[in-house]
Design a protein around this motif. Sequence first.
Motif, short mmCIF file in Angstrom:
data_model
loop_
_atom_site.label_atom_id
_atom_site.label_comp_id
_atom_site.label_asym_id
_atom_site.label_seq_id
_atom_site.Cartn_x
_atom_site.Cartn_y
_atom_site.Cartn_z
N ILE A 206 1.44 -19.36 -23.53
CA ILE A 206 2.82 -19.78 -24.72
C ILE A 206 2.64 -17.99 -25.50
CG2 ILE A 206 2.49 -21.22 -26.91
CD1 ILE A 206 1.22 -22.70 -24.59
N ALA A 207 4.24 -18.46 -25.10
CA ALA A 207 4.94 -16.50 -25.82
C ALA A 207 5.39 -17.10 -27.06
CB ALA A 207 6.73 -16.92 -24.63
N TRP A 208 4.71 -16.96 -28.18
CA TRP A 208 4.50 -17.36 -29.14
C TRP A 208 3.13 -16.11 -29.76
CZ3 TRP A 208 7.98 -18.61 -32.63
CH2 TRP A 208 7.89 -19.37 -33.77
N SER A 209 3.48 -15.90 -31.19
CA SER A 209 2.17 -15.29 -31.61
C SER A 209 1.79 -15.77 -32.99
CB SER A 209 2.89 -13.72 -32.32
OG SER A 209 4.01 -12.76 -31.22
N GLY A 210 2.19 -17.35 -32.83
CA GLY A 210 1.59 -17.69 -34.20
C GLY A 210 0.24 -18.33 -33.62
N ASP A 471 0.95 -10.73 -26.63
CA ASP A 471 1.22 -12.20 -26.19
C ASP A 471 3.36 -12.03 -26.04
OD1 ASP A 471 3.62 -13.29 -28.48
OD2 ASP A 471 1.29 -12.57 -29.22
N LEU A 472 3.27 -12.99 -25.30
CA LEU A 472 4.88 -12.45 -24.53
C LEU A 472 5.64 -12.99 -25.58
CD1 LEU A 472 4.55 -13.57 -21.14
CD2 LEU A 472 4.34 -11.39 -21.97
N GLY A 473 5.09 -12.82 -26.90
CA GLY A 473 6.61 -13.59 -27.83
C GLY A 473 6.97 -12.05 -28.47
#
Length: 684
Positions: A206-210, A471-473
């Motif tokens: 999941i490309a998200w940092s939260g 992560d990819l975010g």
Amino acid sequence: MIQYLRASGVSLVIDARPGTTPAVLHWGRDLGDLDETALAAFADSVAASVPPSAIDEPLRLTLLPSFADGWSGRPAIEYSAPTGWARTGDVAEGAVEFGPLDAATDIELTPEGVLRVRHRLQNRSDVSVGLHAASIVLPVPSRARELLDFSGLWAHERRPQRITPGHGVWSRESRHGRPGHDDPYLVVAGTPGFGFESGEVWATHIAWSGDRVQWFERSSLGPTTLGGGELLAPGELTLEPGDEYTSPWVVGVWSDAGLDGVSDRLHPWIRSWSTIDRPRPLMLNTWEAVYFEHSLEGLQPLIDAAARVGVERFVLDDGWFVGRNNDRTSLGDWFVDETKWPGGLSPLIEKVHAGGMEFGLWFEPEMVSPESELARTHPDWILSDVRASTWRHQHVLDLANPDVFDYIFGRLDALLGEYAIAYVKWDHNRDVLAPGAHAQTAALYRLIDAVRAAHPGVEIESCASGGGRIDLGILPRTDRVWTSDTNDPLERQLIQRYSSLLVPPEYLGGHLGDARAHTTGRTSSLAFRLATAFFGSAGIEWDLTEATDAELDVITAWATAYRERRALLHSGRVVRADAADEATLVHGVVAPDRSTGLFASVLLAAPEAALPPAVRLPGLDPERTYRVSVLEFGAETPRIDNSQPTWFTEGVTLRGSVLGEVGLPPLLMAPENAVLLEAVAIDA
């Protein structure tokens, strides 16, 4: 229409014929040349039988599965709206009508064979809609039976865990306001027994940092799925009439060459958009050298030692701003401490530049200490509940508050404008533990983007008490990640091994630490520490003023070797050998043209047998002949043998096929040690 996407041996078939919700019919090995007739026949052929006690038509798993499809597994879209709005499943103008929402799905297959999927939702009604989930659900074959994901804790990130689930959902949820040290990272489903070198696997990230959720589901209805997306808290996100929401990208990879095949797709894709545009400087970070003891006089000997060994970037860590003498105060008061630095930071930066090095500075912009002028002046700027326990004696600032955003950006902008700062170590030392992770993460992205736009030459490292936010975010916005707060090479070997499944090594910061590790108290040989820090974005976090002249000479040789080989280390293919004995590791980087390779043979613990398994060097060209020799810096690797294999003392010339399939007799090292090998094709 039926969409057929192909790239790098991967194909994706999507049935998006008019009047139907799009469905993925195949994601995996390339199916070859299929024309429209063949694709239509394929799409028609996948209609399953209707089993007893089931819906009265074949189950069709769409990209937006719901009750309307007969799907009782985990859904993709969840929302709440006033009575009267129900899921219809109607398709109009390229979007699926989900009650009051229009849902469109973006799907990409990159030239490297990386799949990206996200949803775009719009509230087309005249009522407020509470959005609870907008996740991606992807089908995988039933043979993807075994599951790998990751957990961990501070200074022990990326610990693999493998299971073989039965029917039901294996779900991993993060509510840290960041991925966290126990981040599942990649969820990999594969054929039983898959390893680094073999097996068919499907992986999602999941490309998200939260806050995030990822899951694997084997339904008793038949389908097997991988799913995931942003984890939204109840009431966290409301779409007013006309509002839109775009979900984070879910990144998927298929490989028939095991876990290394996953990296083979992800690393070139990440490098295609990476912000990194120059060699990774060898850095020295002051944290474990001086902690909060800052002064120009105290740091001058460290600057001199860093320059002597060939450091290219000198980073001043925590402790430089007003009143910051420990970790209990002053976060948020981003002004240079005039007591420690009466002339500001310029005299220090001048000394660093005189030593031939760039200057970097530590910040923790998202946090505030209760004991700070900022917290006393603006308690309303604190996102975390001030009645709740602090974490590392700090609270979280509400970046979604425009006043907070402007203040933090203003302080960063002022300092980066005043001083010649080439690098920012951006830290994040606690979980958010408060409502609003979505708004906080979105504001963080805006803040980093604003800093980069205002100061395009400044590099940023993402640190979250080590590896808590990789992560990819965050990666497209940064130039380095701090892989873990531990510099213990024994812990680092596995942390780096699994972190590099997703992230290319040029991003993964790894430092040469003191002989006695700060985080574990374990003592390690200099040779082991050097070999471990060599792979990745290398650095030093050690008070070099306490090193002997002989140790400084060794470090200088290591730094020289790093600079000479970083072009290979940061552009090549990462390879990892499967081994029957878990105490032994072999990993390396092989040049794209397979002319050279650098490998580490590692012994984590006492082996199972007196003679451990052979050291295989994967990834070399089987048709070429290589000269293999030991890469030494002058630090002796502790050994327990009575005699050494001839390759260790004399080198060896062998075909790539022999080195990859048979390997070399192992060096009998003491446990917790490593030796580096360099393979060069004799025609190179």
